[in-house]
Design a protein around this motif. Structure first.
Motif, PDB file in Angstrom:
ATOM      1  N   THR A 240      23.274  25.264  16.091  1.00 46.66           N
ATOM      2  CA  THR A 240      22.832  26.526  16.678  1.00 46.66           C
ATOM      3  C   THR A 240      23.986  27.522  16.645  1.00 46.66           C
ATOM      4  O   THR A 240      25.113  27.186  16.285  1.00 46.66           O
ATOM      5  CB  THR A 240      22.318  26.314  18.116  1.00 46.66           C
ATOM      6  OG1 THR A 240      21.603  27.491  18.532  1.00 46.66           O
ATOM      7  CG2 THR A 240      23.460  26.047  19.091  1.00 46.66           C
ATOM      8  N   VAL A 241      23.696  28.756  17.040  1.00 47.12           N
ATOM      9  CA  VAL A 241      24.681  29.831  16.985  1.00 47.12           C
ATOM     10  C   VAL A 241      25.605  29.774  18.207  1.00 47.12           C
ATOM     11  O   VAL A 241      25.242  29.219  19.257  1.00 47.12           O
ATOM     12  CB  VAL A 241      23.957  31.191  16.902  1.00 47.12           C
ATOM     13  CG1 VAL A 241      23.163  31.460  18.191  1.00 47.12           C
ATOM     14  CG2 VAL A 241      24.942  32.312  16.615  1.00 47.12           C
ATOM     15  N   ASP A 242      26.796  30.369  18.081  1.00 38.90           N
ATOM     16  CA  ASP A 242      27.807  30.264  19.145  1.00 38.90           C
ATOM     17  C   ASP A 242      27.358  30.824  20.497  1.00 38.90           C
ATOM     18  O   ASP A 242      27.782  30.330  21.545  1.00 38.90           O
ATOM     19  CB  ASP A 242      29.130  30.904  18.716  1.00 38.90           C
ATOM     20  CG  ASP A 242      28.987  32.331  18.194  1.00 38.90           C
ATOM     21  OD1 ASP A 242      27.925  32.943  18.401  1.00 38.90           O
ATOM     22  OD2 ASP A 242      29.953  32.831  17.577  1.00 38.90           O
ATOM     23  N   VAL A 243      26.477  31.823  20.494  1.00 35.76           N
ATOM     24  CA  VAL A 243      26.029  32.380  21.774  1.00 35.76           C
ATOM     25  C   VAL A 243      25.151  31.396  22.545  1.00 35.76           C
ATOM     26  O   VAL A 243      24.874  31.585  23.730  1.00 35.76           O
ATOM     27  CB  VAL A 243      25.261  33.714  21.591  1.00 35.76           C
ATOM     28  CG1 VAL A 243      26.183  34.780  21.072  1.00 35.76           C
ATOM     29  CG2 VAL A 243      24.051  33.537  20.693  1.00 35.76           C
ATOM     30  N   LYS A 244      24.722  30.332  21.887  1.00 41.30           N
ATOM     31  CA  LYS A 244      23.903  29.304  22.533  1.00 41.30           C
ATOM     32  C   LYS A 244      24.714  28.045  22.854  1.00 41.30           C
ATOM     33  O   LYS A 244      24.153  27.013  23.199  1.00 41.30           O
ATOM     34  CB  LYS A 244      22.717  28.919  21.633  1.00 41.30           C
ATOM     35  CG  LYS A 244      21.731  30.055  21.377  1.00 41.30           C
ATOM     36  CD  LYS A 244      21.034  30.470  22.659  1.00 41.30           C
ATOM     37  CE  LYS A 244      20.062  31.616  22.429  1.00 41.30           C
ATOM     38  NZ  LYS A 244      19.386  32.031  23.670  1.00 41.30           N
ATOM     39  N   ARG A 266      28.978  33.374  14.588  1.00 46.69           N
ATOM     40  CA  ARG A 266      28.232  34.492  13.999  1.00 46.69           C
ATOM     41  C   ARG A 266      28.961  35.058  12.787  1.00 46.69           C
ATOM     42  O   ARG A 266      28.328  35.560  11.859  1.00 46.69           O
ATOM     43  CB  ARG A 266      28.018  35.575  15.059  1.00 46.69           C
ATOM     44  CG  ARG A 266      26.857  35.272  16.009  1.00 46.69           C
ATOM     45  CD  ARG A 266      26.872  36.131  17.237  1.00 46.69           C
ATOM     46  NE  ARG A 266      27.974  35.752  18.118  1.00 46.69           N
ATOM     47  CZ  ARG A 266      28.258  36.372  19.255  1.00 46.69           C
ATOM     48  NH1 ARG A 266      27.541  37.416  19.636  1.00 46.69           N
ATOM     49  NH2 ARG A 266      29.271  35.970  20.005  1.00 46.69           N
ATOM     50  N   GLU A 267      30.265  34.958  12.782  1.00 42.77           N
ATOM     51  CA  GLU A 267      31.026  35.416  11.613  1.00 42.77           C
ATOM     52  C   GLU A 267      30.660  34.616  10.374  1.00 42.77           C
ATOM     53  O   GLU A 267      30.521  35.164   9.279  1.00 42.77           O
ATOM     54  CB  GLU A 267      32.531  35.321  11.895  1.00 42.77           C
ATOM     55  CG  GLU A 267      33.039  36.325  12.899  1.00 42.77           C
ATOM     56  CD  GLU A 267      32.703  37.758  12.512  1.00 42.77           C
ATOM     57  OE1 GLU A 267      32.976  38.133  11.347  1.00 42.77           O
ATOM     58  OE2 GLU A 267      32.156  38.492  13.349  1.00 42.77           O
ATOM     59  N   ILE A 286      22.083  39.727  19.222  1.00 46.90           N
ATOM     60  CA  ILE A 286      23.252  38.850  19.096  1.00 46.90           C
ATOM     61  C   ILE A 286      24.190  39.189  17.928  1.00 46.90           C
ATOM     62  O   ILE A 286      25.214  38.539  17.748  1.00 46.90           O
ATOM     63  CB  ILE A 286      22.825  37.369  18.982  1.00 46.90           C
ATOM     64  CG1 ILE A 286      21.992  37.135  17.712  1.00 46.90           C
ATOM     65  CG2 ILE A 286      22.072  36.929  20.213  1.00 46.90           C
ATOM     66  CD1 ILE A 286      21.702  35.658  17.459  1.00 46.90           C
ATOM     67  N   GLY A 287      23.823  40.182  17.119  1.00 49.24           N
ATOM     68  CA  GLY A 287      24.729  40.618  16.060  1.00 49.24           C
ATOM     69  C   GLY A 287      24.478  40.015  14.689  1.00 49.24           C
ATOM     70  O   GLY A 287      25.172  40.360  13.721  1.00 49.24           O
ATOM     71  N   VAL A 288      23.504  39.115  14.574  1.00 53.74           N
ATOM     72  CA  VAL A 288      23.119  38.573  13.267  1.00 53.74           C
ATOM     73  C   VAL A 288      21.601  38.630  13.164  1.00 53.74           C
ATOM     74  O   VAL A 288      20.892  38.665  14.179  1.00 53.74           O
ATOM     75  CB  VAL A 288      23.605  37.116  13.066  1.00 53.74           C
ATOM     76  CG1 VAL A 288      25.118  37.064  12.943  1.00 53.74           C
ATOM     77  CG2 VAL A 288      23.116  36.206  14.188  1.00 53.74           C
ATOM     78  N   THR A 289      21.075  38.638  11.949  1.00 50.74           N
ATOM     79  CA  THR A 289      19.632  38.826  11.758  1.00 50.74           C
ATOM     80  C   THR A 289      18.818  37.543  11.886  1.00 50.74           C
ATOM     81  O   THR A 289      17.612  37.593  12.055  1.00 50.74           O
ATOM     82  CB  THR A 289      19.352  39.433  10.375  1.00 50.74           C
ATOM     83  OG1 THR A 289      19.843  38.546   9.366  1.00 50.74           O
ATOM     84  CG2 THR A 289      20.017  40.792  10.234  1.00 50.74           C
ATOM     85  N   CYS A 290      19.473  36.384  11.763  1.00 49.05           N
ATOM     86  CA  CYS A 290      18.740  35.120  11.844  1.00 49.05           C
ATOM     87  C   CYS A 290      19.670  34.020  12.336  1.00 49.05           C
ATOM     88  O   CYS A 290      20.898  34.149  12.249  1.00 49.05           O
ATOM     89  CB  CYS A 290      18.132  34.748  10.500  1.00 49.05           C
ATOM     90  SG  CYS A 290      19.268  34.867   9.101  1.00 49.05           S
ATOM     91  N   VAL A 291      19.097  32.929  12.837  1.00 46.46           N
ATOM     92  CA  VAL A 291      19.886  31.855  13.443  1.00 46.46           C
ATOM     93  C   VAL A 291      19.588  30.492  12.830  1.00 46.46           C
ATOM     94  O   VAL A 291      20.471  29.827  12.285  1.00 46.46           O
ATOM     95  CB  VAL A 291      19.648  31.790  14.971  1.00 46.46           C
ATOM     96  CG1 VAL A 291      20.279  30.530  15.569  1.00 46.46           C
ATOM     97  CG2 VAL A 291      20.209  33.028  15.645  1.00 46.46           C
ATOM     98  N   SER A 292      18.338  30.060  12.921  1.00 45.06           N
ATOM     99  CA  SER A 292      18.043  28.659  12.596  1.00 45.06           C
ATOM    100  C   SER A 292      18.343  28.288  11.146  1.00 45.06           C
ATOM    101  O   SER A 292      18.946  27.243  10.873  1.00 45.06           O
ATOM    102  CB  SER A 292      16.586  28.325  12.927  1.00 45.06           C
ATOM    103  OG  SER A 292      15.684  29.076  12.140  1.00 45.06           O
ATOM    104  N   GLU A 293      17.946  29.149  10.200  1.00 46.93           N
ATOM    105  CA  GLU A 293      18.163  28.819   8.777  1.00 46.93           C
ATOM    106  C   GLU A 293      19.643  28.768   8.400  1.00 46.93           C
ATOM    107  O   GLU A 293      20.109  27.762   7.843  1.00 46.93           O
ATOM    108  CB  GLU A 293      17.412  29.821   7.892  1.00 46.93           C
ATOM    109  CG  GLU A 293      15.908  29.660   7.949  1.00 46.93           C
ATOM    110  CD  GLU A 293      15.195  30.838   7.313  1.00 46.93           C
ATOM    111  OE1 GLU A 293      14.640  30.665   6.211  1.00 46.93           O
ATOM    112  OE2 GLU A 293      15.214  31.931   7.907  1.00 46.93           O
TER     113      GLU A 293
END
Length: 327
Positions: A240-244, A266-267, A286-293
């Motif tokens: 998952t992404v760092d914000v999670k 996210r970087e 969150i600064g990015v367009t997608c997370v899971s993929e």
């Protein structure tokens, strides 16, 4: 492989210190010998009981009888016990004692033998007869056995020289083309032993709303896996992404499944997000367009394909990336 070396005499302690750097292992010696740069124990039995499950492998420089007595109450099952090898204080032999296949003790004994110029002693029948055991195959594939009992039964057939076939998915290209969801066995034998190995080659990328419960996440994963007829046992890790990173439900779900939760920055996501269909709404949040993929891709070996790009389940997005098992 996280290793520990154990000793209970002064001579063995000196050997342990000598071997420690070569094997990149933590060294345990008795405090009364005052051997520098080692973990000095007041009580061997108590320390071993405390640390036994904190290592992938244990190297004991002492008599096998002592080791058998000391670990007898600590061992549970061959699929979870750490590797145990024994080196004699005379520095002649390295003996694979416990978890030879799944725990990797046989391979560890071979490696130690080569590095330290010791004679490896391997006693498992499949190895000494030059035949592969089912649990060894499972380990090499980084898989999970359906049943230890079935694995033992099929390995017994292999050791006994009986005919045993192996059916593999299409990316393990021996003699069978195409993934299978059923098997037809043509044989005049009434009883045929079989066992299944679940390869751990599925990486899940997950995005979810803040405060999503563990139960909700587990249900979403189950439904995404069921859609593609995939086994939970084949999940290698979850990303998952760092914000999670502090998302309690996601952390607990990973723990319940016994999987590592990989945090992707996210970087790093920004470097690959243009490969996927994204959302400007998510970017504003969150600064990015997608997370899971991207998380699934970046947490994987990158050598494989998506089985599910974006499974939506009530505030969750799940992606499933399948790594190739074998090249």
């Amino acid at each position: 492989m996280k290793l520990a070396i154990w000793s209970v005499t002064r001579g063995a302690g000196r050997l342990a210190k000598l071997y420690g750097d070569t094997l990149k292992a933590r060294i345990y010696t008795l405090k009364k010998f005052n051997i520098e740069d080692t973990i000095q124990m007041e009580n061997f039995t108590e320390t071993l009981e405390k640390e036994f499950n904190n290592y992938d492998g244990h190297i004991f420089i002492m008599a096998t009888g002592i080791v058998v007595r000391k670990i007898s109450t600590l061992i549970k099952s061959k699929d979870i016990d750490p590797a145990v090898v024994v080196i004699d204080e005379g520095a002649h032999f390295v003996i694979s004692l416990l978890s030879g296949h799944l725990g990797g003790a046989n391979e560890l004994a071979e490696i130690i033998g080569e590095k330290l110029n010791l004679l490896p002693i391997i006693t498992t029948s499949s190895d000494v007869t030059g035949k592969i055991a089912v649990d060894t195959l499972s380990q090499k594939l980084n898989g999970e056995l359906e049943s230890l009992e079935k694995a033992k039964n099929v390995t017994s057939l292999i050791v006994d020289g009986k005919g045993v076939d192996i059916k593999l998915p299409k990316n393990v290209d021996f003699d069978k083309k195409g993934d299978v969801e059923g098997v037809i066995i043509v044989s005049n034998r009434e009883n045929i032993e079989s066992v299944r190995i679940y390869p751990k080659n599925l990486v899940l990328g997950i995005g979810c709303k803040r405060g999503t419960s563990e139960e909700h996440i587990l249900t979403g994963i189950e439904m995404a896996m069921k859609k593609h007829n995939l086994s939970i046992k084949s999940i290698k890790k979850i990303a998952t992404v760092d914000v999670k990173a502090d998302e309690v439900g996601l952390i607990d779900a990973a723990k319940t499944l016994g999987k590592d939760l990989i945090i992707i920055s996210r970087e790093d996501i920004k470097k690959v997000e243009n490969q996927f269909e994204g959302s400007q709404f998510v970017k504003k949040q969150i600064g990015v367009t997608c997370v899971s993929e991207p998380c699934a891709l970046l947490a994987s070996s990158g050598n494989g394909k998506f089985l599910e790009k974006k499974y939506i389940y009530d505030g969750m997005t799940i992606s499933i990336y399948e790594e190739k098992i074998y090249e």
